[in-house]
Design an enzyme around this catalytic site. Structure first.
Site, short mmCIF file in Angstrom:
data_model
loop_
_atom_site.label_atom_id
_atom_site.label_comp_id
_atom_site.label_asym_id
_atom_site.label_seq_id
_atom_site.Cartn_x
_atom_site.Cartn_y
_atom_site.Cartn_z
N CYS A 298 0.84 -1.21 0.00
CA CYS A 298 0.00 0.00 0.00
C CYS A 298 0.86 1.25 0.00
CB CYS A 298 -0.90 -0.01 1.23
SG CYS A 298 0.04 -0.20 2.76
N GLU A 395 -4.79 2.62 -8.38
CA GLU A 395 -3.85 1.76 -7.65
C GLU A 395 -3.67 0.45 -8.42
OE1 GLU A 395 -5.17 -0.15 -3.94
OE2 GLU A 395 -3.25 0.40 -3.05
#
Ligand code: NAD
Length: 492
Positions: A298, A395
């Site tokens: 992340c 992402e």
């Protein structure tokens, strides 16, 4: 390119894993309906074991067990809780090789990485929060009333810890250690793809002296066990780490129940390389930031923004260097990049590479899956994409780096801040004033200068914007599991 091209190195053997059960009220048991799920080895695509698929009934049993255990754990002196957490840390260090092997088998991460990063980190995190039990304190306040006034900090109660697939050990310890230190009890729902280390941790917590019911583990599907946990009226706090999409849903559900929440969500960090940077260091950092954990990180840095005078040089060096990064079996000590954890994640990366080609991206190196078994994808560098490409804005969560040029400091900051996310950011410069100036302007919960992924239990991390809210690690991570009570005693 195939997985077997890397020279053979020292290889650790894969652990045998027995079928997993739920851990509720200190007992191992099957799911209420006997349901089970396969757990795959990402390096082979083969099932290595099965786990229990927890149901709403199991979640209810776990929350009930946690509620029953809460008063005694809350009233256990903080220092005693700290001693138990210190023992957890010691047992983790004693069983480090075994825990690392389980994590590598489950996630597909290189064994050297599991050992040095994941296992050491969680040992440090338990140790850190063991020490912080000494700091749990309220304070006396001066008030304008004839009263002795003070605050005290209390635990919240039952914490639902819901964790993602990519760092199972680290992201559960960042919840369990502070929650337990503060006197809370926990129901942990690990990710369905990588549940195995949570079961080992249940053993370790028990061996360290955590009483029955204080930590319960319900494995199972997010939409079933996770959903039931989010909505259970006996849960006081939801500590969620995962995707922004599921996080939005989890925050809404927790909001409906007026539960406390921490949301650690997706990221899409930029690394800015200014013209005055040490280029070798910047490239080392850039590679680490996007191949670490096969890009399933992340706080990875999948967007490299490079000052235009350095742009082609950096792209050229990256194409050589990234092509040489050892990709292969996670149990080979020389491996730097393992497989992706699941086929669905690899398919998503392939889709992004296809879109990149459509959007005019130049594939500088990589761009394909690897032949053979397992969910491998080549580390991939893509130059020249426009900033509004989905590949830049969304992402990717895989081993892909986009590289874009910029002309001014303002433009670099604007590009860095241009996505919906705000978890991490980084910059490379030798100019101290610029380092502080730009760090202050980056919309991110953590900023690194001249390196990447410097993490320590004492330093909080968490997101802004679509990356969520709340902080884990540091004293802030402990505060997130307490509430303040005000007490005023009349002196009249
Ligand atoms: P995910 O959102 O798919 O799943 C996370 C957890 O939520 C899993 O345990 C899953 O079973 C559960 N879940 C799914 N649906 C649910 C529901 N309806 N109700 C309750 N629980 C449910 O995320 P993932 O794919 O496992 O992890 C990758 C994502 O996590 C990425 O977006 C990544 O950026 C993010 N992440 C964030 C951080 C951080 O610290 N901010 C750290 C690691 C990963």
């Amino acid at each position: 390119m195939t997985v077997t091209e890397n020279p053979p190195a020292i290889r650790t053997s894969r652990p045998e894993i027995r079928p997993g059960q739920l851990f509720i009220a200190g007992q191992w048991r099957e799911a209420a309906d006997g349901g089970r799920l396969d757990v795959l080895d990402p390096a082979t695509g083969q099932a290595v074991t099965t786990i229990a698929a927890g149901t709403a009934e199991d979640v209810d049993a776990a929350v009930t067990a946690a509620r029953a255990a809460f008063p005694a754990w809350r009233d256990t002196p903080a220092r005693q809780r700290g001693r138990i957490l210190q023992r957890v840390s010691t047992l983790i260090r004693e069983r480090a090789d075994e825990i690392a092997a389980v994590e590598s088998l489950d996630v597909g991460k290189p064994i050297a990485l599991s050992r040095v990063v994941d296992v050491q980190t969680i040992a440090d995190v338990y140790e850190y929060y063991a020490a912080l039990t000494h700091t749990l304190a309220g304070e006396h306040r001066t008030v304008g009333l004839p009263a002795h006034a003070y605050t005290s900090r209390e635990p919240l109660g039952v914490v639902a810890a819901i964790t993602p697939f990519n760092f199972p050990l680290i992201l559960s310890s960042s919840k369990l250690a502070p929650a337990l230190a503060a006197g809370n009890v926990v129901v942990h729902k690990p990710a369905e793809d990588t549940p195995l280390s949570a079961l080992v941790m249940a053993e370790i917590l028990t061996d360290a002296g955590v009483p029955a019911g204080v930590v319960n583990v319900v494995t199972g599907l997010g939409g079933v066990a996770g959903e039931a946990l989010l909505r259970h009226p006996g849960v006081d706090k939801v500590a969620f780490t995962g995707s922004t999409a599921v996080g939005r849903h989890a925050a809404a559900a927790a909001g409906e129940g007026l539960k406390a929440v921490t949301m650690e969500l997706g990221g899409n960090a930029a690394q800015i390389v200014f013209e005055d940077a040490d280029v070798d260091q910047a490239i080392g950092s850039a590679i680490k930031a996007f191949v670490f954990n096969t890009g399933q990180f992340c706080m990875g840095g999948p967007r490299l923004l490079v000052a235009r005078p350095l742009y082609e040089t950096v792209v050229g060096i990256l194409s050589q260097a990234v092509g040489g990064v050892p990709v292969g079996d996670p149990f080979d000590e020389a491996t730097v990049v393992g497989p992706m954890t699941a086929e669905k994640h690899r398919a998503k990366v392939e889709e992004f590479v296809r879109v990149a080609r459509e959007d005019g991206g130049r594939i500088v190196t990589g761009g394909d899956r690897l032949d053979g078994d397992g969910f491998f994808h080549q580390p991939t560098v893509i130059a020249d994409l426009p900033n509004d490409s989905r590949v830049v804005q969304e992402e990717i969560f895989g081993p892909v780096l986009t590289v874009q040029p910029f002309d001014t400091e303002d433009e670099a900051v604007e590009m860095a801040n241009s996505t919906a996310y705000g978890l991490a950011a980084g910059l490379q410069t030798r100019d101290v004033a610029r380092a502080h100036r730009v760090a202050g302007r980056l919309e991110a919960g953590i900023v690194w200068v001249n390196d990447w992924a410097m993490l320590d239990p004492a330093m909080p991390f968490g997101g802004v914007k679509a990356s969520g809210f709340g902080r884990e690690y540091g004293p802030e991570g402990l505060d997130a599991y307490t509430r303040t009570k005000s007490v005023l005693i009349s002196l009249a």
